[in-house]
Write an enzyme that holds these catalytic residues in place. Structure first.
Site, short mmCIF file in Angstrom:
data_model
loop_
_atom_site.label_atom_id
_atom_site.label_comp_id
_atom_site.label_asym_id
_atom_site.label_seq_id
_atom_site.Cartn_x
_atom_site.Cartn_y
_atom_site.Cartn_z
N SER A 118 21.07 67.54 21.02
CA SER A 118 20.67 66.17 21.32
C SER A 118 20.43 65.93 22.81
CB SER A 118 21.75 65.20 20.82
OG SER A 118 22.94 65.41 21.55
N THR A 138 24.39 62.05 22.92
CA THR A 138 24.04 61.97 24.33
C THR A 138 25.22 62.48 25.12
OG1 THR A 138 22.63 60.00 24.16
CG2 THR A 138 23.80 60.27 26.23
N THR A 178 19.90 62.74 27.71
CA THR A 178 19.69 62.76 26.25
C THR A 178 18.23 63.03 25.95
OG1 THR A 178 20.01 61.48 24.21
CG2 THR A 178 19.27 60.26 26.14
N ARG A 223 9.11 55.67 23.18
CA ARG A 223 10.42 55.00 23.08
C ARG A 223 11.36 55.47 24.20
NH1 ARG A 223 16.11 56.63 22.26
NH2 ARG A 223 17.11 55.02 21.01
N GLY A 277 15.43 55.02 25.31
CA GLY A 277 16.72 54.56 24.80
C GLY A 277 17.56 53.91 25.88
N THR A 293 27.26 56.51 24.21
CA THR A 293 26.41 57.24 23.27
C THR A 293 26.26 56.37 22.03
OG1 THR A 293 26.18 59.29 21.98
CG2 THR A 293 28.41 58.46 22.28
N GLY A 294 25.21 56.60 21.28
CA GLY A 294 25.05 55.84 20.04
C GLY A 294 23.67 55.24 19.91
N1 ASP Z 1 21.96 56.69 22.98
C1 ASP Z 1 20.96 57.68 22.69
C2 ASP Z 1 19.66 57.01 22.49
O1 ASP Z 1 19.58 56.06 21.74
C3 ASP Z 1 21.30 58.53 21.53
C4 ASP Z 1 22.78 58.73 21.30
O2 ASP Z 1 23.57 58.74 22.19
O3 ASP Z 1 23.21 58.89 20.15
O4 ASP Z 1 18.69 57.47 23.05
#
Ligand code: ASP
Length: 358
Positions: free
Chosen positions: A78, A207, A225, A235, A237, A258-259
């Site tokens: 990721s 991330t 990330t 896109r 993030g 993260t998320g």
């Molecule tokens: N936060 C990251 C994003 O949306 C992905 C992740 O951390 O899960 O790009």
């Protein structure tokens, strides 16, 4: 006294292993902490050891070393090249770096065809008066600054994208379009929006967000990330957004996230958490509070944040999954991974309750 304290630190370090509850005491300096355990601990170790052996002179160097390690070994896929291909099968990168002493920050968003996203973010910080560069022009800036432009797809990322297309492009992030994006690939045209249509939540993501405190007590934070798999090209993030992907104020503390970045960036959870520290909440309370604010509006959100004060006391909170974070500090001889069960906002014993009026 100092010997006894060091002995205690050593004993706790030697007994390091995965634990299930967040630790709030400090392991001592230097200190490194980041989102996720497992393959992400190589980054924790790299940053910590760089501070210990002096190859990283500062906390800022350490977070760059840590995130670069993850970009180079791809962590769980990721971070860095060859992960999370977008609808057009391209991997693009988001990254941020921030100096907790000076509030200098640099970031890249939707960086194309360059592997070292956090390195380019640092170049933005150090060689421009800007904070965030995006897309092809971020790539051109990277090349001007000595980074190599190359194809950052891999056989694996191309195969993952081909498989996704063969499965009718499921899941995806299109909403209110024709043909119906829940059963069909594009190209899409927009339909009139009604309130019954809702976007898919992020399916595949992770991330690295890291905070370091060097031996002098200086702090820095960074995030890297490759974002969300099958995202709409272009896109960006939460990763490169100051206060969202990460945030640090050396007078107070730092935070890494993260998320589901499309939602998380609306809350600036890391800014929120550091400001909560400033107001006197503990790291655990600040983490719980920042996550609870998101869950209140988006009950199914996947999120995780790690919060550390400027002494190295830390806590973490998450929702929608079991979030983990990793840390190593003082004389610890290995990284410890903390497992954080999803927050239960109905739990009246939660630390943040009574502190914040949600
Ligand atoms: N936060 C990251 C994003 O949306 C992905 C992740 O951390 O899960 O790009």
């Amino acid at each position: 006294m100092a010997i006894a304290r060091n002995l205690l630190l050593l004993i706790s370090a030697l007994s390091s292993s995965s634990v299930t509850s967040a630790a709030s005491s400090s392991s001592g300096l230097p200190f490194v902490i980041n989102t996720w355990g497992g393959p992400f601990t190589a980054a924790t170790d790299a940053a910590y050891l760089a501070l210990v052996n002096g190859t990283a002179a500062t906390a800022l160097d350490a977070v760059e070393v840590g995130c670069t390690t993850c970009e180079a070994n791809q962590c769980d896929g990721s971070v860095g090249y060859g992960g999370s291909p977008d609808e057009s099968c391209e991997t693009t990168l988001d990254a941020l770096i921030m100096d907790g002493a000076t509030f200098a920050a640099g970031a890249v968003a939707n960086l194309r065809r360059v592997r070292s996203a956090v390195g380019v973010a640092r170049a933005v910080m150090e060689h421009t008066a800007h904070t965030l560069l995006a897309g092809d022009q971020a790539t051109a800036f990277a090349v001007q600054n000595g980074f190599v432009e190359e194809d950052i797809s891999t056989p694996d990322s191309r195969a993952a994208c081909a498989e996704w297309r063969a499965a009718a492009c499921q899941p995806n992030y299109r909403v209110a379009v024709s043909p119906d994006a829940s059963v069909s690939c594009g190209p899409y045209t927009p339909l009139q929006v009604d309130n019954t249509t809702s976007a898919q939540t992020q399916a595949s993501h992770d991330t690295i967000s890291m905070i370091a405190i060097d031996a002098s007590g200086a702090m820095a934070a960074a995030t890297s990330t490759n974002g969300a798999s099958h995202k709409v090209p272009g896109r960006v993030g939460d990763g490169p957004i100051v206060g969202s992907g990460s945030y640090v104020d050396g007078e107070v503390g730092g935070c890494g996230a993260t998320g589901d970045g499309d939602i998380m960036m609306r809350f600036l959870p890391c800014y929120q958490a550091v400001e909560s520290l400033r107001r006197g909440l503990t790291p655990q309370e600040a983490a719980d509070d920042a996550v609870a604010r998101m869950v209140r509006k988006f009950p199914t959100i996947s999120s995780g944040i790690v919060v550390v004060d400027n002494q190295g006391r830390h806590g973490g909170a998450g929702s929608g999954w079991t979030f983990t974070y990793a840390y190593r500090g003082g004389v610890m001889n290995e990284t410890v991974v903390v497992s954080v069960p999803p927050i239960d906002t109905a739990d009246s014993s939660l630390a943040y309750r009574g502190q914040i009026q949600l």
